[in-house]
Write a protein that holds these residues in place. Structure first.
Motif, PDB file in Angstrom:
ATOM      1  N   GLU A   1       0.819  -1.203   0.000  1.00 43.47           N
ATOM      2  CA  GLU A   1       0.000   0.000   0.000  1.00 43.47           C
ATOM      3  C   GLU A   1       0.860   1.264   0.000  1.00 43.47           C
ATOM      4  OE1 GLU A   1      -3.977  -0.420   1.868  1.00 43.47           O
ATOM      5  OE2 GLU A   1      -2.839  -1.567   3.358  1.00 43.47           O
ATOM      6  N   ARG A   2       0.506   2.212  -0.872  1.00 44.97           N
ATOM      7  CA  ARG A   2       1.274   3.441  -0.953  1.00 44.97           C
ATOM      8  C   ARG A   2       0.816   4.425   0.134  1.00 44.97           C
ATOM      9  NH1 ARG A   2      -1.018   6.160  -6.616  1.00 44.97           N
ATOM     10  NH2 ARG A   2      -2.972   6.954  -5.736  1.00 44.97           N
ATOM     11  N   TYR A   3       1.433   5.609   0.143  1.00 41.56           N
ATOM     12  CA  TYR A   3       1.280   6.569   1.236  1.00 41.56           C
ATOM     13  C   TYR A   3      -0.166   6.956   1.517  1.00 41.56           C
ATOM     14  CZ  TYR A   3       0.380  10.171  -2.257  1.00 41.56           C
ATOM     15  OH  TYR A   3      -0.185  10.907  -3.275  1.00 41.56           O
ATOM     16  N   ASP A   4      -1.033   6.962   0.499  1.00 43.38           N
ATOM     17  CA  ASP A   4      -2.399   7.449   0.671  1.00 43.38           C
ATOM     18  C   ASP A   4      -3.415   6.316   0.796  1.00 43.38           C
ATOM     19  OD1 ASP A   4      -2.056   6.598  -1.931  1.00 43.38           O
ATOM     20  OD2 ASP A   4      -3.188   8.234  -2.840  1.00 43.38           O
ATOM     21  N   CYS A   5      -2.961   5.107   1.044  1.00 45.92           N
ATOM     22  CA  CYS A   5      -3.860   3.952   1.157  1.00 45.92           C
ATOM     23  C   CYS A   5      -3.616   3.223   2.484  1.00 45.92           C
ATOM     24  CB  CYS A   5      -3.631   2.979  -0.005  1.00 45.92           C
ATOM     25  SG  CYS A   5      -4.001   3.672  -1.628  1.00 45.92           S
ATOM     26  N   SER A   6      -4.697   2.716   3.061  1.00 49.60           N
ATOM     27  CA  SER A   6      -4.579   2.039   4.358  1.00 49.60           C
ATOM     28  C   SER A   6      -5.652   0.960   4.499  1.00 49.60           C
ATOM     29  CB  SER A   6      -4.680   3.055   5.498  1.00 49.60           C
ATOM     30  OG  SER A   6      -5.897   3.799   5.395  1.00 49.60           O
ATOM     31  N   PHE A   7      -5.846   0.179   3.448  1.00 50.95           N
ATOM     32  CA  PHE A   7      -6.907  -0.827   3.464  1.00 50.95           C
ATOM     33  C   PHE A   7      -6.740  -1.781   4.641  1.00 50.95           C
ATOM     34  CE2 PHE A   7      -8.789  -4.901   2.341  1.00 50.95           C
ATOM     35  CZ  PHE A   7     -10.035  -4.541   1.882  1.00 50.95           C
ATOM     36  N   TYR A   8      -5.529  -2.303   4.838  1.00 51.12           N
ATOM     37  CA  TYR A   8      -5.310  -3.300   5.895  1.00 51.12           C
ATOM     38  C   TYR A   8      -5.629  -2.705   7.264  1.00 51.12           C
ATOM     39  CZ  TYR A   8      -3.144  -7.029   8.587  1.00 51.12           C
ATOM     40  OH  TYR A   8      -2.927  -8.072   9.460  1.00 51.12           O
ATOM     41  N   ARG A   9      -5.060  -1.550   7.569  1.00 45.87           N
ATOM     42  CA  ARG A   9      -5.299  -0.920   8.872  1.00 45.87           C
ATOM     43  C   ARG A   9      -6.776  -0.594   9.061  1.00 45.87           C
ATOM     44  NH1 ARG A   9      -1.136   2.435   7.287  1.00 45.87           N
ATOM     45  NH2 ARG A   9      -2.527   4.239   7.318  1.00 45.87           N
ATOM     46  N   ASP A  10      -7.420  -0.155   8.000  1.00 42.04           N
ATOM     47  CA  ASP A  10      -8.820   0.241   8.113  1.00 42.04           C
ATOM     48  C   ASP A  10      -9.736  -0.960   8.341  1.00 42.04           C
ATOM     49  OD1 ASP A  10      -8.032   2.835   7.799  1.00 42.04           O
ATOM     50  OD2 ASP A  10      -8.709   3.028   5.725  1.00 42.04           O
ATOM     51  N   VAL A  11      -9.401  -2.096   7.739  1.00 42.24           N
ATOM     52  CA  VAL A  11     -10.187  -3.308   7.992  1.00 42.24           C
ATOM     53  C   VAL A  11     -10.033  -3.740   9.445  1.00 42.24           C
ATOM     54  CG1 VAL A  11     -10.353  -5.782   7.483  1.00 42.24           C
ATOM     55  CG2 VAL A  11     -10.237  -4.132   5.611  1.00 42.24           C
ATOM     56  N   ILE A  12      -8.792  -3.746   9.924  1.00 42.77           N
ATOM     57  CA  ILE A  12      -8.528  -4.153  11.302  1.00 42.77           C
ATOM     58  C   ILE A  12      -9.268  -3.243  12.293  1.00 42.77           C
ATOM     59  CG2 ILE A  12      -6.733  -4.198  13.083  1.00 42.77           C
ATOM     60  CD1 ILE A  12      -6.460  -6.593  11.427  1.00 42.77           C
ATOM     61  N   SER A  13      -9.244  -1.945  12.021  1.00 44.06           N
ATOM     62  CA  SER A  13      -9.834  -0.979  12.957  1.00 44.06           C
ATOM     63  C   SER A  13     -11.347  -0.859  12.825  1.00 44.06           C
ATOM     64  CB  SER A  13      -9.211   0.403  12.726  1.00 44.06           C
ATOM     65  OG  SER A  13      -9.596   0.910  11.451  1.00 44.06           O
ATOM     66  N   GLY A  14     -11.906  -1.394  11.740  1.00 45.31           N
ATOM     67  CA  GLY A  14     -13.333  -1.267  11.514  1.00 45.31           C
ATOM     68  C   GLY A  14     -13.724  -0.062  10.688  1.00 45.31           C
ATOM     69  N   ARG A  15     -12.729   0.756  10.295  1.00 53.04           N
ATOM     70  CA  ARG A  15     -13.043   1.911   9.442  1.00 53.04           C
ATOM     71  C   ARG A  15     -13.399   1.491   8.030  1.00 53.04           C
ATOM     72  NH1 ARG A  15      -8.436   3.886  12.196  1.00 53.04           N
ATOM     73  NH2 ARG A  15      -7.136   3.439  10.374  1.00 53.04           N
ATOM     74  N   GLN A  16     -12.939   0.317   7.619  1.00 55.27           N
ATOM     75  CA  GLN A  16     -13.231  -0.224   6.290  1.00 55.27           C
ATOM     76  C   GLN A  16     -14.152  -1.418   6.440  1.00 55.27           C
ATOM     77  OE1 GLN A  16     -11.800   0.537   2.958  1.00 55.27           O
ATOM     78  NE2 GLN A  16     -13.374  -0.901   2.296  1.00 55.27           N
ATOM     79  N   THR A  17     -15.300  -1.354   5.818  1.00 60.75           N
ATOM     80  CA  THR A  17     -16.244  -2.472   5.839  1.00 60.75           C
ATOM     81  C   THR A  17     -16.038  -3.305   4.585  1.00 60.75           C
ATOM     82  OG1 THR A  17     -17.858  -1.140   7.049  1.00 60.75           O
ATOM     83  CG2 THR A  17     -18.675  -3.127   5.944  1.00 60.75           C
ATOM     84  N   LEU A  18     -15.927  -4.602   4.770  1.00 66.71           N
ATOM     85  CA  LEU A  18     -15.779  -5.481   3.619  1.00 66.71           C
ATOM     86  C   LEU A  18     -17.100  -5.579   2.859  1.00 66.71           C
ATOM     87  CD1 LEU A  18     -13.628  -8.378   5.132  1.00 66.71           C
ATOM     88  CD2 LEU A  18     -12.872  -6.566   3.595  1.00 66.71           C
ATOM     89  N   PRO A  19     -17.030  -5.912   1.571  1.00 66.99           N
ATOM     90  CA  PRO A  19     -18.262  -6.038   0.781  1.00 66.99           C
ATOM     91  C   PRO A  19     -19.196  -7.108   1.354  1.00 66.99           C
ATOM     92  CG  PRO A  19     -16.314  -6.046  -0.627  1.00 66.99           C
ATOM     93  CD  PRO A  19     -15.821  -6.168   0.773  1.00 66.99           C
TER      94      PRO A  19
END
Length: 261
Positions: free
Chosen positions: A45-63
């Protein structure tokens, strides 16, 4: 057996369900019928992406239909969609652009890294954080001054942990770059990854080019995969893109960059 795409981005423009579904389909299609296989994506993941961290923290909801659970070691998740028979290992990792303009991947680590730092310092920091540093090939970026830096890093590597990254963006008709050959001659492992680009629709490329290893332990997913990659205990599987597809992807990427400028 594990088949892993070692250069994966999940950009905000992507349909994540399409990315995960295509990745699983491409990776599992590479084995003969009847073989048991685990499929994996190594995030870069580049500087402006945080998919992994966001999934772990709950900020990213999986489909819808997808869920995740932490793996047996930090730095990895297992993502599943039972209704589609999808099970994917997802490993944390980052992409860094150094002061020399060289793209470095930090595989198998949850640590954060910053762009525009000294290249050698960046490699050392990745190693210190337990990651695998990878010098990633990219069209035109291993020439001139940057090529000279890459050459010196390869020649200085010695016993240090370091790998070379090949990508599907190197057309299948192209010969192996001289610096990639040089790395192989000096015992550096050469990894393979799809390197999907940051425009909507390119997520379908995920999982087309990968490595295959039998030295994977689901109870030690991060440490066993790191050991396998560092030792070169794998083979390359899948295909790089034909030249017309590479050109279309490159043009799409240039449009996105111009629009963002």
């Amino acid at each position: 057996m594990l088949i892993a795409d070692t250069h994966v981005h999940l950009y905000p423009a992507y349909d994540v369900a399409v990315a995960l579904t295509c990745a699983h389909r491409h990776l599992t299609a590479m084995v003969r019928g009847g073989e048991s296989v685990d499929a994996a994506l190594l995030l870069t993941e580049r500087y402006d992406c945080s998919f992994y961290r966001d999934v772990i923290s709950g900020r990213q909801t999986l489909p819808s239909g997808f869920s995740f659970q932490p793996a047996a070691e930090p730095g990895a998740l297992v993502i599943e969609n039972p209704s589609a028979s999808i099970r994917l290992w997802l490993f944390a990792g980052r992409q860094v652009v150094t002061r020399d303009g060289i793209e470095v991947l930090a595989l198998l680590t949850e640590a954060e890294f910053y762009d525009r730092h000294d290249t050698r310092e960046t490699l050392d920091r990745i190693r210190a954080e337990g990651g695998l540093p990878v010098l990633s090939w990219s069209p035109g970026k291993w020439l001139g001054r940057r090529g000279a830096v890459i050459r010196s890093l390869i020649d200085e590597s010695g016993e240090s942990v370091l790998a070379i990254g090949d990508t599907a963006m190197r057309p299948c008709c192209w010969p192996t770059p001289s610096l990639m050959r040089r790395g192989r001659e000096r015992g550096l492992p050469v990894l393979a990854g799809s390197d999907p680009l940051p425009f909507a629709g390119d997520e379908v490329s995920t999982g087309r080019y990968a490595i295959r290893t039998n030295a994977f332990d689901p109870q030690r997913p991060v440490s066993s995969l790191r050991a396998s990659l560092c030792a070169g205990n794998f083979s390359i599987i899948g295909n790089r893109d034909p030249l017309p597809r590479c050109v279309r992807r490159w043009v799409g990427n240039q449009r996105v960059r111009k629009a963002a400028a």
